[in-house]
Structures are given as structure tokens and as C-alpha cells.
Design a protein around this motif. Structure first.
Motif, PDB file in Angstrom:
ATOM      1  N   ALA A  93       6.916  -9.098  -0.401  1.00  0.00           N
ATOM      2  CA  ALA A  93       5.705  -9.195  -0.810  1.00  0.00           C
ATOM      3  C   ALA A  93       4.403  -9.917  -0.520  1.00  0.00           C
ATOM      4  N   TRP A  94       4.369 -10.471   0.757  1.00  0.00           N
ATOM      5  CA  TRP A  94       3.676 -11.110   1.496  1.00  0.00           C
ATOM      6  C   TRP A  94       3.449  -9.041   1.964  1.00  0.00           C
ATOM      7  N   THR A  95       3.798  -8.817   2.818  1.00  0.00           N
ATOM      8  CA  THR A  95       3.447  -7.494   3.417  1.00  0.00           C
ATOM      9  C   THR A  95       2.603  -6.909   2.447  1.00  0.00           C
ATOM     10  N   THR A  96       3.562  -6.597   1.422  1.00  0.00           N
ATOM     11  CA  THR A  96       2.040  -6.168   0.498  1.00  0.00           C
ATOM     12  C   THR A  96       0.869  -6.411   0.523  1.00  0.00           C
ATOM     13  N   ARG A  97       0.797  -7.653   0.192  1.00  0.00           N
ATOM     14  CA  ARG A  97      -0.271  -8.335  -0.003  1.00  0.00           C
ATOM     15  C   ARG A  97      -1.000  -8.211   1.499  1.00  0.00           C
ATOM     16  N   ARG A  98       0.053  -7.880   2.555  1.00  0.00           N
ATOM     17  CA  ARG A  98      -1.081  -8.314   3.427  1.00  0.00           C
ATOM     18  C   ARG A  98      -1.869  -6.992   4.153  1.00  0.00           C
ATOM     19  N   ASN A  99      -1.188  -5.955   3.567  1.00  0.00           N
ATOM     20  CA  ASN A  99      -1.469  -3.827   3.615  1.00  0.00           C
ATOM     21  C   ASN A  99      -2.934  -4.217   3.153  1.00  0.00           C
ATOM     22  N   THR A 100      -2.320  -4.807   1.825  1.00  0.00           N
ATOM     23  CA  THR A 100      -3.777  -3.990   0.760  1.00  0.00           C
ATOM     24  C   THR A 100      -4.897  -4.729   1.133  1.00  0.00           C
ATOM     25  N   PRO A 101      -5.776  -3.843   0.445  1.00  0.00           N
ATOM     26  CA  PRO A 101      -6.885  -3.856   1.433  1.00  0.00           C
ATOM     27  C   PRO A 101      -8.026  -5.145   0.524  1.00  0.00           C
ATOM     28  N   ARG A 102      -8.684  -5.814   1.466  1.00  0.00           N
ATOM     29  CA  ARG A 102      -8.985  -6.816   0.982  1.00  0.00           C
ATOM     30  C   ARG A 102     -10.224  -5.945  -0.827  1.00  0.00           C
ATOM     31  N   GLN A 103     -10.306  -6.620  -1.793  1.00  0.00           N
ATOM     32  CA  GLN A 103     -11.244  -6.321  -2.742  1.00  0.00           C
ATOM     33  C   GLN A 103     -12.505  -7.141  -2.921  1.00  0.00           C
ATOM     34  N   PRO A 104     -13.513  -6.605  -3.566  1.00  0.00           N
ATOM     35  CA  PRO A 104     -14.694  -7.314  -3.841  1.00  0.00           C
ATOM     36  C   PRO A 104     -14.282  -8.074  -5.195  1.00  0.00           C
ATOM     37  N   GLU A 105     -14.756  -9.744  -5.264  1.00  0.00           N
ATOM     38  CA  GLU A 105     -14.441 -10.496  -5.831  1.00  0.00           C
ATOM     39  C   GLU A 105     -14.699  -9.847  -7.541  1.00  0.00           C
ATOM     40  N   HIS A 106     -15.756  -8.616  -7.951  1.00  0.00           N
ATOM     41  CA  HIS A 106     -15.451  -8.393  -9.142  1.00  0.00           C
ATOM     42  C   HIS A 106     -15.059  -7.450  -9.110  1.00  0.00           C
TER      43      HIS A 106
ATOM     44  N   ALA B 281      -6.301  -8.339   7.335  1.00  0.00           N
ATOM     45  CA  ALA B 281      -5.985  -7.440   5.742  1.00  0.00           C
ATOM     46  C   ALA B 281      -7.571  -6.530   5.997  1.00  0.00           C
ATOM     47  N   ALA B 282      -7.066  -5.442   5.544  1.00  0.00           N
ATOM     48  CA  ALA B 282      -7.887  -3.960   6.054  1.00  0.00           C
ATOM     49  C   ALA B 282      -8.437  -4.721   4.650  1.00  0.00           C
ATOM     50  N   TRP B 283     -10.237  -3.600   4.600  1.00  0.00           N
ATOM     51  CA  TRP B 283     -11.405  -4.105   3.694  1.00  0.00           C
ATOM     52  C   TRP B 283     -11.111  -2.813   2.599  1.00  0.00           C
ATOM     53  N   SER B 284     -11.348  -3.408   1.390  1.00  0.00           N
ATOM     54  CA  SER B 284     -11.714  -1.750   0.599  1.00  0.00           C
ATOM     55  C   SER B 284     -12.879  -1.313   0.817  1.00  0.00           C
ATOM     56  N   PRO B 285     -13.829  -0.322   0.582  1.00  0.00           N
ATOM     57  CA  PRO B 285     -15.002  -0.301   0.289  1.00  0.00           C
ATOM     58  C   PRO B 285     -16.288  -1.011  -0.493  1.00  0.00           C
ATOM     59  N   GLY B 286     -15.452  -1.067  -1.655  1.00  0.00           N
ATOM     60  CA  GLY B 286     -15.844  -2.265  -2.146  1.00  0.00           C
ATOM     61  C   GLY B 286     -16.091  -3.468  -1.990  1.00  0.00           C
ATOM     62  N   TYR B 287     -15.403  -4.228  -1.106  1.00  0.00           N
ATOM     63  CA  TYR B 287     -15.382  -5.526  -0.034  1.00  0.00           C
ATOM     64  C   TYR B 287     -16.548  -5.454   0.982  1.00  0.00           C
TER      65      TYR B 287
ATOM     66  N   LEU C 197     -14.938   8.518   0.879  1.00  0.00           N
ATOM     67  CA  LEU C 197     -14.992   9.293  -0.200  1.00  0.00           C
ATOM     68  C   LEU C 197     -13.861   8.816  -1.346  1.00  0.00           C
ATOM     69  N   ALA C 198     -12.639   8.007  -1.003  1.00  0.00           N
ATOM     70  CA  ALA C 198     -11.575   8.411  -1.548  1.00  0.00           C
ATOM     71  C   ALA C 198     -11.559   8.476  -3.125  1.00  0.00           C
ATOM     72  N   GLU C 199     -10.485   8.657  -3.753  1.00  0.00           N
ATOM     73  CA  GLU C 199     -10.314   8.885  -5.405  1.00  0.00           C
ATOM     74  C   GLU C 199      -9.857   8.166  -5.395  1.00  0.00           C
ATOM     75  N   ASP C 200      -9.814   6.612  -4.913  1.00  0.00           N
ATOM     76  CA  ASP C 200      -9.264   5.100  -5.667  1.00  0.00           C
ATOM     77  C   ASP C 200      -9.806   3.968  -4.475  1.00  0.00           C
ATOM     78  N   PRO C 201     -11.376   3.757  -4.376  1.00  0.00           N
ATOM     79  CA  PRO C 201     -11.556   3.088  -3.252  1.00  0.00           C
ATOM     80  C   PRO C 201     -10.309   2.409  -3.273  1.00  0.00           C
ATOM     81  N   THR C 202     -10.158   1.934  -3.881  1.00  0.00           N
ATOM     82  CA  THR C 202      -9.482  -0.247  -3.738  1.00  0.00           C
ATOM     83  C   THR C 202      -8.410   0.237  -3.268  1.00  0.00           C
ATOM     84  N   GLN C 203      -7.431   1.510  -3.179  1.00  0.00           N
ATOM     85  CA  GLN C 203      -6.397   1.804  -1.712  1.00  0.00           C
ATOM     86  C   GLN C 203      -7.222   2.260  -0.148  1.00  0.00           C
ATOM     87  N   ALA C 204      -8.002   2.675  -0.978  1.00  0.00           N
ATOM     88  CA  ALA C 204      -8.808   3.286   1.426  1.00  0.00           C
ATOM     89  C   ALA C 204      -9.417   2.046   1.446  1.00  0.00           C
TER      90      ALA C 204
END
Length: 348
Positions: free
Chosen positions: A24-37, A210-216, A258-265
Motif C-alpha cells: 500500500a505504501w509503495t502504491t501510494r508513493r508511486n502514484t502521481p500527486r493529484q491536484p486538490e480538486h 512521489a511523482a507529479w501528475s500533469p494536473g498537479y 497528452l496521456a489518455e489518463d492524465p491522472t496516471q501520467a
């Protein structure tokens, strides 16, 4: 159940719990940070006067994001003897704007250099690009001596002469073309100066954890005044004067943008840059770039590095700032002040 067996069961349960927690910690760490909204309104591109090949003709204003007002089109600088070869064209009689437009060559380039023809308006007595409905008492043709592709060479000069002569013949004019050897030598000297005083500075912001998402990234940068640029994965900090190049650029991986799912980029580094000759000294672009880098690093848990991943220390930034002031002074002394129309054309 024996105590030994019970101990094994408990130990196995603890190991399983630890494994689940670690996953769970690894998944959370590797999941790109998302914007607040979860939903962010898309920002329309705004990149006033992107550093592109300079042209002389009037252009319509570029679109900007609402609710910001659309900036007026920038008045293009005319031919300038400092950076252009200029060939006067005397006329036997006045020429209409329509006739001049019909006689213009199909392209506004000579090799890799911008080319333009201006007319002396009978009514205003100002040099301008030919317009329909106007009358002209003289013309002048020009080609830029140098830009970032190099100096004007003999082949390009010969093409310039042919274009000037063809236009002059079409409007009943007589061109006075400068001597090629002198102008090519002047082009080489200007190119040598420009090559020794060009500067494009950059900093890299790398994610510590943690990485960052485009939205973040967009959300974090927009808080500092950045808006979306014309290219995916590029944001710009607009200048204080509408219609002029941006003060700073912030870019990241285009594929992530340009990723199809920016939340996972996943974005692990950002590049901050300033094109020094394109931005006036008064905008303090390097100081602002450093401030932006420090602010984003603190907010996004990032490290400020150079292109090779080495952490940049504050004293190194001070040295760069001092060298930059000397560069500004040298450009000023040559009448090519950073951000001036002449500098922006030369360093493009």
C-alpha cells in the motif's frame, strides 16, 4: 494447537500484514500527486508572441484564455540598419498599395533570413508594409543580417538581389543595392557578436519522492501566474507588456501531457528556462526563475538541479546573476538591449 504452531501463525499474520502495508505504501508513493480538486477547468493556450521566426507584416492577435482580455497585436518593428541590409528603391511615379502587394514575392524569406519590403506612405510619410488603398512614393527592401541560424551568406545575398530587382521592375523602380562584400562582412561580425552574447538559462526541478501528475503541475504553477502555452507540456509566465515573449517557460514530458489518463501520467522533472535576449532586463527573469524554482520545490517536494542532476547551490545562482548583469550591459552598449525589437529579431 501447540504454542509453537500458534507462534508460527501469529508470525505469518504479522508478515502478511507488513507485506500488505508495504504494498500500500509503495502504491501510494508511486502514484502521481493529484491536484486538490478532482476536476480542473482546462486552461486555453496563451503564449504571446512565441519566440518564432520574426516577420515584418502585421498579424492578428493570438487567442488568450478567458477571462483575460485579448492583447492587441504587437506593432512589428520596421527595417533597421543595425541588423538589416537595406536597399532603397526610387520610383518614377507613385505606386498604389494594390500594385505593390501584387508585386511582392511569394515568400518573406531569403534562405534562412527574414525579408521585407516597406513603402513610404504618401499621406503619412511613414515607412510601412504596403496596404491596399494607400499610395507610395518610394520603397525599400531589406534582409536580416544574422539570426540564430547564422550570418547572411553570399548565396542568400544573391537571392536578395534578385528579389529586390524583380519587385523594382514590377513597380517601375530603380534599386540601389549595397555592395555584397561589405554587407556579408557586416553580417559575419554581427553573427560573431551574437554568438558570443547569447544566453538561455535553465533550472531543473526533480521530484524527491512521489511523482507529479500533469494536473498537479498545472495547479501548482498556476498559483504563481503560469498559463498553458501553445505546446502540450509547456506553461509560460506572461510578461508585464502584452504581446511580448513570456518571461519564463516551464516544460515537462509531452507524452505525459497528452496521456489518455492524465491522472496516471507520472512526471518526475520539470524544466524552467529563460531566453535572456528575448526578455527585458526590467522583468528580472533570472531572479524570478530562481524564486519560482524555490517556491515550487518547497510546495511540490522537489530538488533544484542542473541538467546533469547536480543540486544547484545558492552561491552558484549568485555568480550567474552577476555574469548576467555584465551581459545586459554589453547588449545595451551595442544598442541590442535584451527584449528590444532588434535583439528579439537577432536572437531568434
Amino acid at each position: 494447537m501447540s504454542g509453537f504452531t500458534l507462534g508460527i501463525v501469529i508470525l505469518g499474520g504479522l508478515l502478511l500484514a507488513l507485506l500488505v502495508a508495504w504494498n500500500a505504501w509503495t502504491t501510494r508513493r508511486n502514484t502521481p500527486r493529484q491536484p486538490e480538486h478532482s476536476t480542473i477547468a482546462p486552461t486555453q493556450p496563451m503564449e504571446p508572441h512565441e519566440r518564432a521566426e520574426p516577420v515584418f507584416e502585421d498579424e492578428p492577435p493570438e487567442s488568450v484564455p478567458l477571462p483575460l482580455p485579448v492583447p492587441p497585436p504587437e506593432r512589428r518593428p520596421g527595417l533597421d540598419a543595425l541588423i538589416d541590409v537595406i536597399a532603397p528603391i526610387a520610383l518614377e511615379a507613385m505606386v498604389s498599395g494594390e500594385a505593390a502587394l501584387a508585386a511582392l514575392p511569394p515568400t518573406r524569406r531569403v534562405g534562412s533570413k527574414p525579408f521585407a519590403i516597406e513603402g513610404l506612405n504618401e499621406a503619412s510619410q511613414h515607412w510601412e508594409m504596403p496596404h491596399a488603398g494607400q499610395r507610395y512614393v518610394a520603397f525599400q527592401a531589406g534582409v536580416q543580417l544574422a539570426n540564430r541560424t547564422g550570418a547572411l551568406n553570399e548565396i542568400e545575398y544573391s537571392e536578395f538581389v534578385m528579389k529586390v530587382q524583380a519587385f523594382a521592375d514590377a513597380v517601375g523602380g530603380m534599386p540601389d543595392i549595397p555592395e555584397m562584400r561589405e554587407e556579408v562582412a557586416r553580417a559575419r561580425e554581427l553573427d560573431h557578436f551574437a554568438g558570443g552574447h547569447d544566453a538561455q538559462l535553465g533550472l531543473t526541478l526533480r521530484a524527491r519522492n512521489a511523482a507529479w501528475s500533469p494536473g498537479y503541475v498545472h495547479q501548482s504553477a498556476s498559483r504563481l501566474g503560469f498559463v498553458a502555452g501553445a505546446i502540450p507540456g509547456r506553461l509560460v509566465l506572461p510578461a508585464s507588456q502584452p504581446g511580448t515573449p513570456p518571461v519564463l517557460s516551464l516544460s515537462f514530458d509531452t507524452q505525459a501531457a497528452l496521456a489518455e489518463d492524465p491522472t496516471q501520467a507520472a512526471i518526475r522533472e520539470l524544466s524552467l528556462s529563460v531566453d535572456v535576449p528575448q526578455v527585458p532586463r526590467a522583468e528580472q527573469p533570472f531572479v524570478r526563475m530562481c524564486d519560482v524554482a524555490v517556491t515550487l520545490a518547497a510546495a511540490m517536494d522537489g530538488a533544484i538541479t542542473d541538467d546533469h542532476g547536480q543540486v544547484i547551490r545558492p552561491e552558484a545562482m549568485e555568480v550567474i546573476a552577476a555574469d548576467l548583469e555584465k551581459l545586459y550591459d554589453t547588449l545595451d552598449a551595442r544598442d541590442l538591449s535584451a527584449g528590444s525589437p532588434q535583439a528579439r529579431r537577432l536572437f531568434s
